[in-house]
Design a protein around this motif. Structure first.
Motif, PDB file in Angstrom:
ATOM      1  N   ASN A   1       0.879  -1.176   0.000  1.00  0.00           N
ATOM      2  CA  ASN A   1       0.000   0.000   0.000  1.00  0.00           C
ATOM      3  C   ASN A   1       0.915   1.224   0.000  1.00  0.00           C
ATOM      4  OD1 ASN A   1      -2.358   1.677   0.355  1.00  0.00           O
ATOM      5  ND2 ASN A   1      -1.647   1.962   2.455  1.00  0.00           N
ATOM      6  N   LEU A   2       0.911   1.949  -1.100  1.00  0.00           N
ATOM      7  CA  LEU A   2       1.820   3.098  -1.256  1.00  0.00           C
ATOM      8  C   LEU A   2       1.081   4.399  -0.932  1.00  0.00           C
ATOM      9  CD1 LEU A   2       4.494   4.394  -2.304  1.00  0.00           C
ATOM     10  CD2 LEU A   2       3.490   4.318  -4.592  1.00  0.00           C
ATOM     11  N   PRO A   3       1.437   5.059   0.176  1.00  0.00           N
ATOM     12  CA  PRO A   3       0.814   6.365   0.432  1.00  0.00           C
ATOM     13  C   PRO A   3       1.356   7.405  -0.549  1.00  0.00           C
ATOM     14  CG  PRO A   3       1.785   5.442   2.447  1.00  0.00           C
ATOM     15  CD  PRO A   3       2.327   4.656   1.271  1.00  0.00           C
ATOM     16  N   VAL A   4       0.469   8.125  -1.168  1.00  0.00           N
ATOM     17  CA  VAL A   4       0.861   9.276  -2.015  1.00  0.00           C
ATOM     18  C   VAL A   4       0.183  10.462  -1.346  1.00  0.00           C
ATOM     19  CG1 VAL A   4       0.805  10.275  -4.342  1.00  0.00           C
ATOM     20  CG2 VAL A   4       1.038   7.802  -4.055  1.00  0.00           C
ATOM     21  N   ASP A   5       0.801  10.880  -0.260  1.00  0.00           N
ATOM     22  CA  ASP A   5       0.071  11.736   0.689  1.00  0.00           C
ATOM     23  C   ASP A   5       0.906  12.886   1.255  1.00  0.00           C
ATOM     24  OD1 ASP A   5       1.840  10.423   2.343  1.00  0.00           O
ATOM     25  OD2 ASP A   5       0.337   9.656   3.731  1.00  0.00           O
TER      26      ASP A   5
END
Ligand SMILES: NC(=O)c1ccc[n+]([C@@H]2O[C@H](COP(=O)([O-])OP(=O)(O)OC[C@H]3O[C@@H](n4cnc5c(N)ncnc54)[C@H](O)[C@@H]3O)[C@@H](O)[C@H]2O)c1
Length: 249
Positions: free
Chosen positions: A234-238
């Protein structure tokens, strides 16, 4: 200006929720990289980029999703990637939330994601290749007191992705999720320019909201062969939202 992501040329990619916001921006990045993109959505988009085809779809219908995938296979002969960006949000906590809204959010965000993955899985397994990217959310990683159905649905998507990665990995199919932070789109219109939206922005380490294209770039990477050994993440792009607890000032 869209960056060119290598290895996407001529790949056939289905983007659900592709008529707006993150899905549409993702379609633009993919098309600019030479992919053939089908944007499937409840609503038609006014400005689909060249290289993108619109198909009407309600992701909560298994029959319609299966029919769409079958017709894509007839037309293109292959599906290399799936992006599940169709989603809805309904504000409400445990006591105020209508049961119907809880069910609707789970039906679109969670069941819709599963049905889309199920519709492409056997084809991808047969070819022993394929990449599925589910759009989850930082609200699936952290609790939030006023958006119970949405947070629950996105947390479940992140867990479903790990399970699908385990199931499909031996067949050569990769499955990952991306968790965007606050991204200005039609979904966030009620926050944008409001004090609550500004406070939310300040909780991102980069002190701003993200752009849809910044999510689209990460999706394109996970669809491309540049991420060929990445699955189950799960890659956070945040903008760092989930990395540190900061007080909004
Ligand atoms: N904008 C944000 O800050 C943010 C943050 C984290 C996650 N997300 C997620 O990103 C995804 C895209 O959201 P967005 O911000 O671009 O919002 P958006 O409202 O611009 O786009 C969502 C799209 O999904 C479509 N859709 C809704 N229900 C559907 C259905 N049953 N079948 C087919 N299409 C349907 C809508 O018509 C719309 O075009 C969603 O899953 C959302 O939960 C958004």
């Amino acid at each position: 200006m869209n960056p060119f992501i290598s290895g996407l040329k001529d790949k056939v990619i289905l983007v659900t929720g592709g008529a707006s916001g993150i899905g549409l921006a993702t379609a633009r990045v993919l098309a600019a990289s030479g992919a053939r993109v089908v944007c499937a959505d409840l609503q038609q988009s006014q400005d689909l980029p060249q290289g993108c085809e619109f198909r009407r779809l309600d992701v909560s219908s298994e029959k319609l999703t299966q029919e769409l995938v079958a017709s894509m296979l007839d037309r293109y002969g292959q599906i290399d990637g799936l992006v599940t960006s169709a989603g809805i949000s309904r504000v409400g906590d445990l006591e105020s939330m209508a049961l119907q809204e809880w069910e609707q959010v789970l039906q679109v965000n969670l069941t819709g994601t599963m049905l889309s993955a199920r519709a492409v899985a056997s084809h991808m397994k047969q070819r022993r290749q394929g990449s599925i990217v589910a759009i989850a959310s930082i609200n699936g990683m952290l609790g939030n007191p006023s958006n119970l159905a949405y947070c629950t649905s996105k947390g479940a998507v992140i867990q479903m992705v790990r399970s699908l990665a385990a199931e499909l990995g031996p067949c050569g199919v990769r499955v990952n999720s991306i968790s965007p932070g606050y991204i200005h789109t039609p979904m966030t219109i009620m926050l944008d320019e409001q004090p609550v939206g500004q406070a939310f922005e300040a909780m991102h380490l980069l002190k701003r909201a993200g752009k849809s294209q910044e999510v689209g770039n990460a999706v394109a990477f996970l669809l491309s062969d540049m991420s060929s050994f990445i699955t189950g993440v799960n890659l956070p792009v945040d903008g760092g939202f989930s990395a540190a607890k900061v007080i909004a000032i």
